[in-house]
Design a protein around this motif. Structure first.
Motif, short mmCIF file in Angstrom:
data_model
loop_
_atom_site.label_atom_id
_atom_site.label_comp_id
_atom_site.label_asym_id
_atom_site.label_seq_id
_atom_site.Cartn_x
_atom_site.Cartn_y
_atom_site.Cartn_z
N MET A 129 0.71 -1.27 -0.65
CA MET A 129 0.09 -0.22 -0.03
C MET A 129 0.81 1.37 0.08
O MET A 129 0.72 2.27 -0.92
N ALA A 130 1.87 1.54 0.28
CA ALA A 130 2.93 2.20 0.56
C ALA A 130 3.49 2.95 -0.59
O ALA A 130 3.42 3.95 -1.41
N THR A 131 3.81 1.43 -0.98
CA THR A 131 4.67 2.01 -2.22
C THR A 131 3.27 2.37 -3.75
O THR A 131 4.08 3.10 -4.24
N SER A 132 2.22 1.66 -3.11
CA SER A 132 1.57 2.59 -4.58
C SER A 132 1.11 3.75 -4.29
O SER A 132 0.65 4.19 -4.83
N ALA A 133 0.86 3.86 -2.76
CA ALA A 133 0.45 5.96 -2.68
C ALA A 133 1.79 6.62 -3.47
O ALA A 133 1.75 7.73 -2.94
N LEU A 134 2.91 6.22 -3.25
CA LEU A 134 3.98 7.06 -3.59
C LEU A 134 3.96 7.09 -5.38
O LEU A 134 5.00 7.73 -5.23
N ALA A 135 3.46 6.18 -5.60
CA ALA A 135 4.08 5.86 -7.21
C ALA A 135 3.38 7.28 -8.03
O ALA A 135 2.17 7.90 -7.24
N HIS A 136 3.92 7.75 -8.97
CA HIS A 136 3.27 8.43 -9.10
C HIS A 136 3.15 8.41 -10.69
O HIS A 136 2.73 7.50 -11.12
N SER A 137 1.87 9.32 -11.61
CA SER A 137 1.14 9.13 -12.87
C SER A 137 1.78 8.76 -13.83
O SER A 137 3.09 9.23 -13.38
N GLN A 138 1.72 7.69 -14.57
CA GLN A 138 1.82 7.36 -15.16
C GLN A 138 1.81 7.13 -16.45
O GLN A 138 0.42 7.38 -16.87
N VAL A 139 2.12 7.54 -17.84
CA VAL A 139 1.80 7.64 -19.14
C VAL A 139 1.03 6.43 -19.65
O VAL A 139 2.02 5.34 -19.38
N GLU A 140 -0.07 5.84 -19.82
CA GLU A 140 -0.74 5.06 -20.46
C GLU A 140 -1.02 4.65 -22.11
O GLU A 140 -0.52 3.67 -22.11
N ASP A 141 -1.21 5.77 -23.02
CA ASP A 141 -0.90 6.19 -24.28
C ASP A 141 -0.77 7.77 -24.66
O ASP A 141 -1.19 8.44 -23.61
N MET A 142 -0.32 7.86 -25.62
CA MET A 142 -0.36 9.05 -26.29
C MET A 142 -0.60 8.53 -28.13
O MET A 142 -0.65 7.72 -29.04
N ARG A 143 -1.43 9.89 -28.13
CA ARG A 143 -1.94 9.72 -29.57
C ARG A 143 -0.91 11.35 -29.88
O ARG A 143 -1.38 11.96 -29.61
N PRO A 144 -0.94 11.20 -31.43
CA PRO A 144 -0.66 10.06 -32.36
C PRO A 144 0.93 9.38 -31.27
O PRO A 144 1.38 9.49 -31.00
N ALA A 145 0.96 7.51 -32.11
CA ALA A 145 1.71 6.65 -31.21
C ALA A 145 3.70 7.60 -31.50
O ALA A 145 3.57 8.08 -32.83
N ASP A 146 4.28 7.65 -30.39
CA ASP A 146 6.29 7.45 -30.22
C ASP A 146 6.55 6.72 -31.57
O ASP A 146 6.26 5.75 -31.69
N GLY A 147 6.78 7.67 -32.77
CA GLY A 147 7.09 7.26 -34.01
C GLY A 147 6.71 6.97 -35.06
O GLY A 147 7.10 6.48 -35.99
N GLY A 148 5.41 7.05 -34.72
CA GLY A 148 4.50 7.34 -35.71
C GLY A 148 4.67 7.86 -37.10
O GLY A 148 5.15 8.66 -37.40
N ILE A 149 4.74 6.57 -38.22
CA ILE A 149 3.92 8.03 -39.18
C ILE A 149 2.98 8.11 -40.25
O ILE A 149 2.16 6.75 -39.81
N LEU A 150 1.94 9.12 -40.33
CA LEU A 150 0.65 9.13 -40.34
C LEU A 150 0.54 10.25 -41.61
O LEU A 150 1.52 10.93 -41.80
N GLN A 151 -0.23 10.58 -42.93
CA GLN A 151 -0.37 11.21 -43.29
C GLN A 151 -1.59 12.32 -42.92
O GLN A 151 -0.99 13.52 -43.32
N THR A 152 -1.97 11.87 -41.36
CA THR A 152 -2.44 13.33 -41.26
C THR A 152 -2.56 13.42 -39.50
O THR A 152 -2.07 12.52 -38.91
#
Length: 115
Positions: A15-38
């Motif tokens: 419980m103490a370890t989870s209380a000390l955890a910081h927010s984490q990025v779960e997903d980003m759009r566009p994806a890192d390294g993505g190759i897109l047209q728009t």
């Protein structure tokens, strides 16, 4: 009595370890390294509320304006709109924010637009 102490200590430590955890990025759009047209939107998803305090989009011609759809309230899903006209090339998104525990966070990801 000692056989009950160890499981209780393990549970308290978890419980103490989870209380000390910081927010984490779960997903980003566009994806890192993505190759897109728009790109229709820049989106970040977090596992816990995050207050995005700054976001910058840098393209082949320098910094570009983005329009925040998400305000400054802590959210688990952040969304901003890039400009309508985006030339082909490499792009970088830099963001800064504050986790729910007040810890400053930041991140960078990139993508490429093709013709």
């Amino acid at each position: 009595m000692t056989k009950h102490v160890l499981p209780a200590m393990v549970a308290m430590l978890a419980m103490a370890t989870s209380a000390l955890a910081h927010s984490q990025v779960e997903d980003m759009r566009p994806a890192d390294g993505g190759i897109l047209q728009t790109v229709e939107a820049i989106e970040l998803r977090f596992d816990a509320p995050m207050r995005i305090t700054a976001i910058t989009l840098t393209g082949p011609d320098g910094d570009m304006a983005v329009t925040r759809e998400t305000g400054l309230d802590p959210v688990t899903a952040f969304r901003a709109l890039p400009p309508d006209a985006m030339p082909a090339g490499a792009y970088r998104v830099d963001w800064r924010g504050l986790a729910a525990d007040g810890h400053p966070m930041q991140g960078t990801f990139g993508f490429t637009l093709t013709d």
